[in-house]
Structure formats: structure tokens, C-alpha cells
Scaffold this motif. Structure first.
Motif, mmCIF file in Angstrom:
data_model
loop_
_atom_site.group_PDB
_atom_site.id
_atom_site.type_symbol
_atom_site.label_atom_id
_atom_site.label_comp_id
_atom_site.label_asym_id
_atom_site.label_seq_id
_atom_site.Cartn_x
_atom_site.Cartn_y
_atom_site.Cartn_z
ATOM 1 N N ASN A 17 -6.997 -5.674 -1.728
ATOM 2 C CA ASN A 17 -5.976 -4.781 -2.264
ATOM 3 C C ASN A 17 -6.117 -4.626 -3.770
ATOM 4 O O ASN A 17 -5.876 -3.545 -4.323
ATOM 5 N N LEU B 229 -13.833 2.639 3.239
ATOM 6 C CA LEU B 229 -12.567 2.049 3.666
ATOM 7 C C LEU B 229 -12.599 1.586 5.120
ATOM 8 O O LEU B 229 -11.967 0.590 5.460
ATOM 9 N N LEU C 291 -8.927 -2.042 -4.337
ATOM 10 C CA LEU C 291 -8.506 -0.671 -4.053
ATOM 11 C C LEU C 291 -7.544 -0.154 -5.112
ATOM 12 O O LEU C 291 -7.603 1.022 -5.498
ATOM 13 N N TRP D 213 -15.412 7.807 0.661
ATOM 14 C CA TRP D 213 -14.266 6.918 0.813
ATOM 15 C C TRP D 213 -14.007 6.600 2.291
ATOM 16 O O TRP D 213 -13.612 5.486 2.629
ATOM 17 N N ALA E 185 -7.055 1.452 4.846
ATOM 18 C CA ALA E 185 -6.669 0.567 3.750
ATOM 19 C C ALA E 185 -5.774 -0.560 4.234
ATOM 20 O O ALA E 185 -5.935 -1.725 3.825
ATOM 21 N N VAL F 48 -1.693 6.746 -2.797
ATOM 22 C CA VAL F 48 -3.128 6.621 -2.536
ATOM 23 C C VAL F 48 -3.727 7.974 -2.163
ATOM 24 O O VAL F 48 -4.777 8.377 -2.680
ATOM 25 N N GLU G 283 -18.206 -2.046 4.040
ATOM 26 C CA GLU G 283 -16.924 -2.302 3.407
ATOM 27 C C GLU G 283 -17.059 -3.474 2.444
ATOM 28 O O GLU G 283 -18.109 -4.091 2.322
ATOM 29 N N VAL H 182 0.879 -1.173 0.000
ATOM 30 C CA VAL H 182 0.000 0.000 0.000
ATOM 31 C C VAL H 182 0.915 1.221 0.000
ATOM 32 O O VAL H 182 1.600 1.489 0.995
#
Length: 922
Positions: A840, A522, A843, A518, A829, A500, A528, A495
Motif C-alpha cells: 500500500n 496491479l 501504490l 497498470w 489494489a 486512485v 506484481e 484504499v
């Protein structure tokens, strides 16, 4: 003189055996006398009458041999054995002393000569040292031999005494058989013999105990003498022998953990044994009783008060004094062990014995939000276990976590101090049994942080037992992602925090209100993403799957035939195959399930696709019991075609980030040709170009945007007034690279910049327009400065990057700007990927330049003014543009509703309402 002549002489026999007069009188008859009995059995057993005034004398140990026996040849051997006549043996000392003294003088002279020549010739010094060592060894051997000879002589004399006592006992028995000896005398003789025997053993025990006690003293003296001798003859040798021995003892005691208790145990046993031998030598008790008494003196020093006599008291005091020393050492060892254990617990050195726990390696400002999200995720399971290991003190970590004041909802947080680069520390936190491992980026330089994350991944891949879970790594620079994935392989999910947040800020600047959506998606507090397989959905089209979940919204499919690839927003005609899994947005993983048919109050849905909502004739073939209650889901047609216009935009970036080149690349892909990107920061213009080029940006390839550079400080009003702030469509206030290490300082700078920009914009607005806007809002007074800033917010969008979650309360109350909680969103995240690594991929696609993304659409694109539709019907209408509606926000509401609960309930919508959709990037 012969034996016969000695036996015939009474004086000589009296000198050896010392018989009493009565005894001599009773044995005056010789063997040749006619009255002498031939056999012992014929001797009368009654004693001979004695005079009235006569008393028998005390019988000695060496009395009992009759005088007549002196002339008897059979007693000759006995007399020879008990003959203790000293025989002087003259040694020729005078003859041997002369050569020995001369030899000693020669040796002394040779030694003195060699000592004198030691500083000149090295070989002679070495020979002299060897010779001195041999002399010392010879002297020690002589001492040992002398001590051994003394012990041997003591044992020999003791054996001789025992043999003599045995012979005397035999003779006394014979005399008693002849009725010549009193039985009481026999008992006294036996007791005296036992006393003599035990006395010899006691002397031997006392000698051994004294020798053993004095041996360490002589040994220490000898070692000290050898050390001094070495140092005097060899000046180059700096470390003496006693220091070397002390060093060896220290090494043994420090290296081996059980050396100290073992040494204490040996010292206690030696003290008990030596004390018991000493007590056995000075008292009349047995050896077993003396050993037990010695143990009581060691265990309790007050027991020696009952001792009587100088010897027993001296020995008992010595044993008690040694026992006090032993007890003091034992207390010291126990105290050190307890202190060390408590210190290891306080500093977090103990091992964590857990399974299926979440392991967090590192410490940063994102840890609080991450722990909160993991606690919310584990709430449905009754709580979980989270282990945090960082290079900080355990007490400090626990204190900082306690200050966060989060409700952990049954989740226990365990802190340990250690380095993730050391395999022993990783083993201490049960890294091989963790279900997920999160590697946090350090606050500071991006390259150093990513390099440390790379080393941590290398350490994790080197765990011998292997890893049960996956690794989630937070990176600071997008360029280092490839290297970390190359090292970690399939175990690693990355990540990139800055990437991001940068993309999210760009999306929120183009679509105001998207940041809150968001934040809801998240985090684990609302709804979610979840992925699960439902075998009952096999063979259904995705369009039918959309309306099969009353408590969730399907968003995609994990295709088993394509290696588990997740497809967001698939075609309506896609048919679920065996092994496929459905990606949904739901409140929790156990709160949703597909229904056989969508129902409303027991009524079934019938999905009919019609071009418009007009009176239609419908033919129902067949019969059902609930045909009267059947509800038809009208897809209908869209009110008008939707064409996304690409207009030229003017965007201002305040501040400098290290991934500025990535944000410019994304903006160039999203904006229309002819757009302008103004960059306002304190970095010199020439330095900006160099940093952008070093980051991989080719300025000549920018197609849609034009860069405009302005240099200045964003917290100085006169610098901001030089910019056309009223003409920008959107303004992005970034957490400047120079202060991003401190969340409070970065947020303070962002807030100051925001207030200055809003104030300048409010001052530049026309008075008439300001009055109109103020009348529409009506929430603040006419002269309120917040009201003026809210009026300015209608003209342009400002997105502020906030690092500390506590700062968002100020912005949410003032409503003068939208914000992006960068640290909290990244923590969310990380928590989602830690719980399910498949998320992942979802996202990454939502944040990427290509694929699908979140959008906010006006309600007029899906329905007519005042039209009543259910949420299911809106979902079907949005499918005509290949969009998935996941929520809505009413015109008079402040927050959007994701995954609404009553999807079958019809309601009247307003044209000012908006819908949140997942659609392909335009």
C-alpha cells in the motif's frame, strides 16, 4: 361375657373359627381330661382312622384352632386380637348439627353481603378475595388430607391382614407339627396368603396410577376456577392465571434449547411408569415385567394385541395410545431440528472454522474481480479460503458468484449471511483468525458508505480475542481516510477508490497506453510487487543489485534502520544493510532469486561504465577460467539529454464525480501554466462552484489551469457539437455520479458519449488528412465508420472510465479509445494490499503528487537507431537519469512486456519502441 364362658360354648367358637366337624371331633378332649397329652411330643404322629365314606373338608384360612383351645386361657389373647365385633359408637350428631348449620348460614350471609358491597368498597373486596383464597386452600387441604387418610387406612388394613396371616401360619405350623394338618393344605394356605398380599399391592398400585392420572385434571380445573374467580372480582386484571402459566411454559420452551427434548423424555418416563403400575394392578405379573411390557407398548403400539381380559386390554390400549402421541411428538421435534439445521445451513448461520483465511465484509460490484485476484494469488499455494459475509441471503450470494464463471484455481469461497456491525456475526466467521480482512464500500452515497466502513472498523477493533491479520478498508471519499486511520490505528490500510481512479485517469490521459501497464502490474496474472529479504545481498550497492536478479527487476529497498520505510528508486550508491529487504517486480514470490553473478550461457558479466560505445582498451588484471567467455556490460552514454517540456494543454472532462476537486488539484500540479480545463456536465454552474468549494477547493489558488464551464448532456449530439472537440489534447469521460450505482447504465452512457465524440471529430477532420491517415492504418475500409473514428483517435486521446469488465471487450476491439477499468483496478489494489500490506505504501507513492510514478519513454532517449543492447544495459543507461526500466513495448506490439525473461539477450531496438520506467515526478 368372659373369655372362659365364651371358650366353653361351642357355638361361639364355631362362629369365630368355623372348624370342621372332624376337627371338632378330634379336639373334643379338654385339658382336664386324663387322656390329654402333657407334651406335644407325646402325641402320636399317625392320623386317626376315619370312616370309609368320610372326606376331609377343605381347609379354610380361619380354620385350625382346636375346640379345646376355647377353654384354654393362653388362647384368650388371640381371641381378643381377632375379635372383629362391630362396636357402634353413637355420636351426638343432633347436638352438633345445629351450631354447624347456623355457622354455615352466617358465613354464607357474610359472603353474600361482602359480594354485594364489593363494587362499592375496595377494601372489603380485597378481604373477600383473601378469604375466598383461604377457603379454597382449606378445601384443597381437606381433599389432600382425605386422600392421605384413605391411603393410610388402606396401608393399615393391609398391615392387619398381614399380621393375621402370620398368626394363622404359625398356628398351622403348630398343627402340622401335631400331625393334625395335611402338608398340601399348608402349601395352599401359603399360596393364598401370598395371593392376598400381592392383591393388596396390586390394588394400591392401581389406585396410585389412577390418582396420578386424575391429578392433572383436577389441577387444571382448579387453575381455571381460580382464573375465573379473579376475573369476576377484579375487572382490571386482564391476564388470567392460566394464560400466565401458558406464557411461562412458552418462554421456557422457546428460550432453553433442550426444554422440548427434556419434556418429551419426562413424558415418556411418566407414561412408562404409570402404565407399568396400571398393568401391575390388573395382571398377575411382577412389577418389573409390567414396566418392561409398558415400554414395549409405548415403543410399538401393536404389542397390545396379545392382551387378555378387559382390564389388561383397556390399560394396554391406553398405553399404546399414549405411545403414539409420544412418537408423534418425537417425530415433530426431530423434523423441526433437522429443518432448523438445514435452514441455518441454507441461510448461512453456521460457524466457519478456518484459520489464515481472507475475510471479505460487504458486497459490491468489485467483489467478482477481488475474488478472481485472490484466487490467482493463492494458486501457487494450492488454493486458499475466502469467506464472504454480507447482509444478503447465502443462496443469492452463491448464485451470483457462480454466475461470474471464474476459475478459482483451488480456492474455496464460503458465504455467510450476517452484519459486520454485530460481534456475534463476526465471531461466526472466525474474524480473529483471519490473516486479512477486506471491508468493501457499499454502492451508493459516499458519506453513508464511509460511515458504515467506520462503524465496521470500530466493531473489528472491539473483538475480544484480537485480530491476527490487518484490515483493508475501501473508502469513497479521501477526506474520511484520516478518521478511519485514527480509529483503526496500525491495523488499518486504506484504499480510496475514487482518488486512485481519478489520479490514474489523469496519468493515462497524459501518457496513452499507461492504463494497460497498470492493469498488468496491479493484477496477479502477470507481474506484481514483492518484498523479501536476501542476506547474500548485504553490502552490495543498489546499482549492482539491479542486475543480480535474472527473473525480477528491483525497484526499491525497505530500509530497516528507518523503521521499515520503503524507498522507491534509491541512489545507486546506496549499500544494503543487514535487515534491509528488496522490493522487486516479479511473476510470483517463488519464481525469483538473486544470482551470485549474472551469467549468459555460463559466461560471467563484468560491469564497466564507459562514456560511449566506442573502441576501448580494457586491461584485465588477474586470471579466470572463463576469461575467454567473459561478457562486458556496457553502460555507455545516453544519446541526448532529455528535457521534459511542459506545454499548454486543453483537457475536457465529461461528467461529474464527487471528487472532482481532487482531480482539479492534481491537474493543476501536472499541467503547464496557461492550460485550460473544460468541464461539461448537467450540473448548473453555480452549483458546481458550491460543490467544489464544499469539497475544499480554493479556486483562487489555481495557478496553471483555467476552468471553463459548459452545461449540457453528454449523450445528446447537439450538446456535444457545441464544443470544439477537435481542439482538445485529451478527453476524460467519467462515470457520472447520477448513474454510477449501476455499472451497466454508467458504461452504456460512457460508450454513447465516446462514439458521439469520435464521430463528431471524424466529421470535422480535413478530407486530405483523413485519406492519409486511412492509408497508414489500412485495417478498415475507406467508408468504415470505425476507420474514421480511428483516424480521429490519432489527433486526441480519450480515456473512458469503465465499471463493468465485460465492457472492455468492445473498446479493445474497436481501438477507438483507451479505457480505465475502475472497479477492476481498485479490486486489484485491494487484493494486493490484502496479501501484503506493505504494498500500500508503494501504490500510494506511485499515485501521489510527489515522489515516483510510472512513465512511458521513447526508445530514442536511451539508444541509437539500430543499436544492439541487452535489457540489462538499458537498465544501466536509464540509471544515468535515475530511472528504473521495468519493461518495454515494441512498435508493432499491442501490449507492453513487464519484467522480460531474457534480460541478457541482445537485440536490435527501433526508435519507435517505448520503455516503461519508474522515475521521479517532473
Amino acid at each position: 361375657m368372659s373369655l372362659d364362658s365364651e371358650s366353653s360354648s361351642p357355638s361361639s367358637s364355631r362362629d369365630w373359627f368355623f372348624p370342621s366337624p372332624s376337627f371338632i371331633h378330634s379336639t373334643s378332649h379338654s385339658p382336664q381330661s386324663p387322656n390329654y397329652p402333657r407334651k406335644l411330643s407325646t402325641i402320636p404322629r399317625h392320623p386317626r382312622p376315619s370312616p370309609p365314606d368320610w372326606k376331609p373338608p377343605k381347609t379354610s384360612t380361619f380354620r385350625g384352632v382346636p375346640s379345646a383351645a376355647y377353654g384354654d386361657p393362653k388362647y384368650g389373647r388371640l381371641r381378643r386380637r381377632v375379635d372383629f365385633t362391630r362396636r357402634s359408637e353413637e355420636t351426638p350428631k343432633q347436638e352438633g348439627d345445629g351450631p354447624i348449620l347456623a355457622q354455615n348460614r352466617d358465613v354464607s350471609k357474610a359472603v353474600s353481603d361482602e359480594k354485594t358491597a364489593a363494587g362499592v368498597i375496595g377494601i372489603r373486596v380485597l378481604g373477600q378475595r383473601v378469604k375466598i383464597r383461604w377457603q379454597m386452600a382449606f378445601s384443597l387441604a381437606i381433599l389432600i388430607t382425605a386422600f392421605g387418610s384413605l391411603v393410610h387406612k388402606n396401608f393399615s388394613l393391609h398391615n392387619q391382614v398381614i399380621d393375621l396371616q402370620d398368626q394363622i401360619s404359625i398356628m398351622n405350623i403348630k398343627l402340622q407339627a401335631c400331625n393334625m394338618l395335611d402338608p398340601l393344605d399348608t402349601i395352599s394356605i401359603s399360596q393364598e396368603r401370598d395371593h392376598l398380599s400381592s392383591k393388596g399391592l396390586k390394588i394400591l398400585a392401581l389406585t396410585i396410577s389412577i390418582a396420578l392420572l386424575s391429578m392433572p385434571i383436577f389441577l387444571f380445573k382448579y387453575i381455571d376456577y381460580i382464573s375465573k374467580l379473579r376475573s369476576s372480582y377484579n375487572s382490571s386484571e386482564k391476564v388470567s392465571l392460566n394464560k400466565q402459566l401458558e406464557y411461562r411454559v412458552d418462554v421456557v420452551l422457546s428460550v432453553h434449547p433442550y426444554a422440548k427434548p427434556l419434556a418429551l423424555l419426562v413424558a415418556t418416563l411418566l407414561l412408562i411408569c404409570l402404565g407399568g403400575l396400571a398393568l401391575f394392578g390388573v395382571t398377575d405379573d411382577s412389577l418389573a415385567d409390567c414396566l418392561w411390557l409398558s415400554w414395549t407398548f409405548v415403543a410399538d403400539s401393536g404389542n397390545h394385541a396379545n392382551s387378555e381380559g378387559m382390564g389388561p386390554r383397556l390399560v394396554s390400549v391406553s398405553i399404546s395410545f399414549g405411545g403414539m402421541l409420544i412418537f408423534a411428538m418425537m417425530l415433530g421435534l426431530v423434523s423441526d431440528a433437522i429443518s432448523e439445521k438445514l435452514d441455518s445451513l441454507r441461510k448461512g448461520r453456521s460457524e466457519v472454522v478456518e484459520q489464515n483465511h481472507t475475510l471479505i465484509l460487504g458486497w459490491s460490484d468489485k467483489l467478482g474481480s477481488l475474488l478472481n485476484q485472490l484466487a490467482i494469488a493463492n494458486e501457487s499455494l494450492g488454493g486458499g479460503t475466502v469467506v464472504v459475509m454480507a447482509e444478503r441471503d447465502k443462496e443469492e450470494m452463491e448464485l451470483d458468484i457462480a454466475k461470474m464463471e471464474f476459475d478459482f484455481r483451488g480456492t474455496s469461497v464460503i458465504c455467510r449471511s450476517g452484519s459486520p456491525l454485530i460481534l456475534a456475526d463476526l465471531k461466526k466467521v472466525s474474524v480473529s483468525k483471519a490473516r486479512a480482512i477486506v471491508v468493501l464500500a457499499d454502492d451508493g452515497n459516499a458519506d453513508q458508505s464511509d460511515a458504515r466502513a467506520l462503524r465496521t472498523v470500530l466493531s473489528l477493533t472491539g473483538v475480544k480475542d484480537g485480530l491476527r491479520g490487518h484490515i483493508v478498508v475501501e473508502l469513497s471519499d479521501l477526506d474520511n481516510e484520516v478518521l478511519v486511520k485514527l480509529v483503526g490505528g496500525e491495523l488499518v490500510e486504506t484504499v480510496v477508490a475514487h482518488d486512485v481512479i481519478g489520479r490514474l485517469m489523469i496519468q493515462c490521459a497524459r501518457q496513452p497506453g499507461l492504463a494497460q501497464i497498470w492493469e498488468d502490474i496491479l493484477g496477479f496474472e502477470n507481474c506484481e510487487f514483492y518484498i523479501k529479504r536476501w542476506p547474500q545481498l548485504d553490502g552490495m550497492q543498489f546499482e549492482d543489485v539491479l542486475i543480480s536478479f535474472p527473473d525480477a527487476i528491483p525497484c526499491g529497498v525497505k530500509v530497516a534502520s528507518r523503521g521499515g520505510k520503503i524507498i522507491l528508486n534509491p541512489d545507486d550508491s546506496y549499500i544494503l544493510q543487514e535487515g534491509d529487504e528488496v522490493l522487486v517486480i516479479a511473476e510470483d514470490d517463488d519464481t525469483y532469486a538473486p544470482s551470485t553473478l549474472p551469467t549468459v550461457n555460463g559466461a560471467s558479466f563484468m560491469h564497466i561504465a564507459l562514456p560511449a560505445r566506442k573502441p576501448q582498451k580494457i586491461l584485465l588484471c588477474g586470471w579466470r577460467r572463463d576469461v575467454d567467455d567473459m561478457i562486458v556490460v556496457w553502460r555507455g552514454s545516453l544519446p541526448r539529454d532529455f528535457i521534459v517540456p511542459k506545454l499548454m494543454e486543453k483537457i475536457l472532462l465529461c461528467g461529474w464525480r464527487r471528487d472532482m476537486e481532487d482531480m482539479i488539484t492534481v491537474l493543476d500540479a501536472f499541467l503547464a501554466p496557461g492550460s485550460e480545463l473544460w468541464m461539461f456536465n448537467e450540473v448548473v454552474e453555480s452549483e458546481r462552484d458550491r460543490k467544489l468549494v464544499d469539497g475544499g477547493l480554493d479556486l483562487s489558488r489555481l495557478v496553471n489551469i483555467q476552468l471553463v464551464h459548459r452545461e449540457g448532456n453528454a449523450v445528446i449530439r447537439r450538446h456535444l457539437e457545441s464544443l470544439p472537440l477537435e481542439s482538445f489534447d485529451s478527453i476524460l469521460i467519467l462515470a457520472d455520479e447520477s448513474v454510477e450505482d449501476s455499472a451497466i447504465q454508467a458504461d452504456s452512457r460512457s460508450l454513447a458519449t465516446l462514439l458521439l465524440i469520435r464521430d463528431i471529430q471524424a466529421k470535422r477532420l480535413p478530407y486530405r488528412e483523413a485519406m492519409v491517415t486511412r492509408g497508414q492504418r489500412g485495417s478498415f475500409s475507406r467508408g468504415s465508420w470505425i476507420g474514421e473514428m480511428q483516424q480521429a483517435s490519432d489527433r486526441s486521446v480519450i480515456i473512458s472510465e469503465i465499471l463493468d469488465p465485460r465492457t472492455k471487450n468492445l473498446l479493445s476491439m474497436s481501438k477507438i479509445s483507451d479505457y480505465v477499468l475502475s472497479n477492476e483496478l481498485v479490486s486489484m489494489a485491494l487484493a494486493m494490499v490484502a496479501e501484503d500490506r506493505q504494498i500500500n505504501d508503494v501504490l500510494e507513492e506511485l499515485f501521489a503528487e510527489e515522489g515516483n510514478e510510472l512513465h512511458i519513454r521513447l526508445a530514442e532517449l536511451y539508444l541509437h537507431e539500430g543499436e544492439e543492447l541487452s535489457f540489462y544495459e538499458i537498465i544501466l543507461r536509464a540509471r544515468q537519469r535515475r530511472e528504473i526500466v521495468i519493461g518495454y513495448r515494441l512498435a508493432n506490439a499491442e501490449r507492453a512486456v513487464i519484467n522480460p525473461p531474457a534480460k541478457t539477450e541482445r537485440r536490435r531496438w527501433s526508435a519507435k519502441d517505448v520503455f516503461v520506467v519508474i522515475t521521479e515526478k517532473e
